[in-house]
Design a protein around this motif. Structure first.
Motif, mmCIF file in Angstrom:
data_model
loop_
_atom_site.group_PDB
_atom_site.id
_atom_site.type_symbol
_atom_site.label_atom_id
_atom_site.label_comp_id
_atom_site.label_asym_id
_atom_site.label_seq_id
_atom_site.Cartn_x
_atom_site.Cartn_y
_atom_site.Cartn_z
ATOM 1 N N SER A 37 57.340 -0.370 18.995
ATOM 2 C CA SER A 37 57.561 0.084 20.373
ATOM 3 C C SER A 37 56.298 -0.224 21.169
ATOM 4 O O SER A 37 55.197 -0.249 20.618
ATOM 5 C CB SER A 37 57.881 1.571 20.423
ATOM 6 N N PHE A 38 56.467 -0.493 22.456
ATOM 7 C CA PHE A 38 55.312 -0.801 23.293
ATOM 8 C C PHE A 38 55.535 -0.299 24.704
ATOM 9 O O PHE A 38 56.665 -0.110 25.149
ATOM 10 C CB PHE A 38 55.020 -2.313 23.310
ATOM 11 N N ASN A 39 54.435 -0.049 25.381
ATOM 12 C CA ASN A 39 54.415 0.262 26.813
ATOM 13 C C ASN A 39 53.516 -0.749 27.479
ATOM 14 O O ASN A 39 52.423 -1.031 26.977
ATOM 15 C CB ASN A 39 53.847 1.659 27.081
ATOM 16 N N VAL A 40 53.975 -1.298 28.581
ATOM 17 C CA VAL A 40 53.149 -2.154 29.429
ATOM 18 C C VAL A 40 53.292 -1.591 30.827
ATOM 19 O O VAL A 40 54.364 -1.676 31.426
ATOM 20 C CB VAL A 40 53.600 -3.631 29.393
ATOM 21 N N GLY A 41 52.215 -0.970 31.326
ATOM 22 C CA GLY A 41 52.301 -0.298 32.616
ATOM 23 C C GLY A 41 53.395 0.746 32.565
ATOM 24 O O GLY A 41 53.403 1.619 31.697
ATOM 25 N N GLY A 43 56.596 -0.016 32.054
ATOM 26 C CA GLY A 43 57.706 -0.537 31.250
ATOM 27 C C GLY A 43 57.591 -0.131 29.792
ATOM 28 O O GLY A 43 56.519 -0.147 29.209
ATOM 29 N N LYS A 44 58.716 0.246 29.207
ATOM 30 C CA LYS A 44 58.767 0.602 27.795
ATOM 31 C C LYS A 44 59.768 -0.315 27.110
ATOM 32 O O LYS A 44 60.828 -0.600 27.651
ATOM 33 C CB LYS A 44 59.197 2.055 27.617
ATOM 34 N N MET A 64 64.273 -3.886 26.234
ATOM 35 C CA MET A 64 63.629 -3.035 27.227
ATOM 36 C C MET A 64 64.420 -1.739 27.343
ATOM 37 O O MET A 64 65.653 -1.747 27.305
ATOM 38 C CB MET A 64 63.547 -3.732 28.583
ATOM 39 N N ALA A 65 63.716 -0.622 27.467
ATOM 40 C CA ALA A 65 64.346 0.693 27.419
ATOM 41 C C ALA A 65 65.289 0.949 28.593
ATOM 42 O O ALA A 65 66.242 1.704 28.466
ATOM 43 C CB ALA A 65 63.279 1.783 27.363
ATOM 44 N N VAL A 121 55.029 -8.179 30.512
ATOM 45 C CA VAL A 121 55.661 -7.974 29.210
ATOM 46 C C VAL A 121 55.563 -9.267 28.396
ATOM 47 O O VAL A 121 55.291 -9.231 27.192
ATOM 48 C CB VAL A 121 57.130 -7.521 29.368
ATOM 49 N N LEU A 122 55.753 -10.416 29.031
ATOM 50 C CA LEU A 122 55.645 -11.682 28.307
ATOM 51 C C LEU A 122 54.231 -11.912 27.800
ATOM 52 O O LEU A 122 54.039 -12.427 26.693
ATOM 53 C CB LEU A 122 56.080 -12.856 29.191
ATOM 54 N N ASP A 123 53.239 -11.527 28.578
ATOM 55 C CA ASP A 123 51.852 -11.626 28.137
ATOM 56 C C ASP A 123 51.657 -10.762 26.892
ATOM 57 O O ASP A 123 51.070 -11.209 25.906
ATOM 58 C CB ASP A 123 50.914 -11.186 29.254
ATOM 59 N N TYR A 124 52.157 -9.535 26.910
ATOM 60 C CA TYR A 124 52.024 -8.646 25.757
ATOM 61 C C TYR A 124 52.709 -9.249 24.525
ATOM 62 O O TYR A 124 52.123 -9.295 23.447
ATOM 63 C CB TYR A 124 52.609 -7.258 26.045
#
Length: 183
Positions: A37-41, A43-44, A64-65, A121-124
């Motif tokens: 699981s990840f959070n970017v800003g 976005g989850k 994406m959640a 998200v693509l960068d992550y």
């Protein structure tokens, strides 16, 4: 042209009529996968990577959640693109090169201790795939390092700069000479 295998799946034979000139690899019916699981800003999401027996990625899924959103639809398409590319033997480095440092919202702080911030998200996803599957030498070229690797490289580079001298204190690189402006 396709042959049927023992388990009932179809396998393409190599022929000259395939649009890419090569037959896509057939993934095994069962793959080991890892979901993170990840959070970017704001976005989850969830990143699932299925690997072959040798540990190389075979399929990537980004969920994406916030279902039904434009971002969720784009991430589905992005997942399909990476998976199909991997099946057609596109090196993972190609995807990482394109997606690392891509900027759009959501962006910002992440909950991943190895990737503090992401520009999208693509960068992550590109950075996470690089850290998990690419060798150190390749990742250095993309600027994708863990916090420990960045600290070690900083120490190495500071010492390395002092050591790179040619003849008795002369730097190995010459200063850039530019022509004067007219006007």
């Amino acid at each position: 042209m396709a042959d049927r295998t023992v388990d009932g799946t179809a396998r393409m034979q190599r022929n000259e009529e395939h649009p890419l000139g090569q037959v896509p690899l057939r993934s095994p019916r069962r793959l080991q996968s890892t979901t993170r699981s990840f959070n970017v800003g704001e976005g989850k999401g969830y990143l699932t990577v299925a690997c072959t027996e040798d540990g190389s990625p075979a399929a990537v899924t980004i969920f994406m959640a916030k279902q039904g959103s434009t971002m969720a639809g784009l991430m589905d398409g992005f997942s399909t693109t990476i998976t199909q590319g991997l099946r057609h033997q596109v090196p993972l480095e190609v995807f990482v090169r394109e997606y690392v440092s891509m900027r759009f919202e959501p962006a910002g702080m992440t909950n991943d201790p190895e990737i503090k911030q992401a520009t999208s998200v693509l960068d992550y996803v590109g950075r996470r795939l690089a850290l998990d599957f690419l060798p150190y030498e390749t990742r250095v070229g993309f600027g994708v390092l863990t916090a420990e690797e960045r600290a070690a490289k900083k120490i190495q580079d500071n010492v390395g700069d002092a050591a790179w001298a040619d003849m008795i204190g002369l730097a190995m690189s010459a200063p850039t000479v530019t022509s004067p402006r007219r006007g």
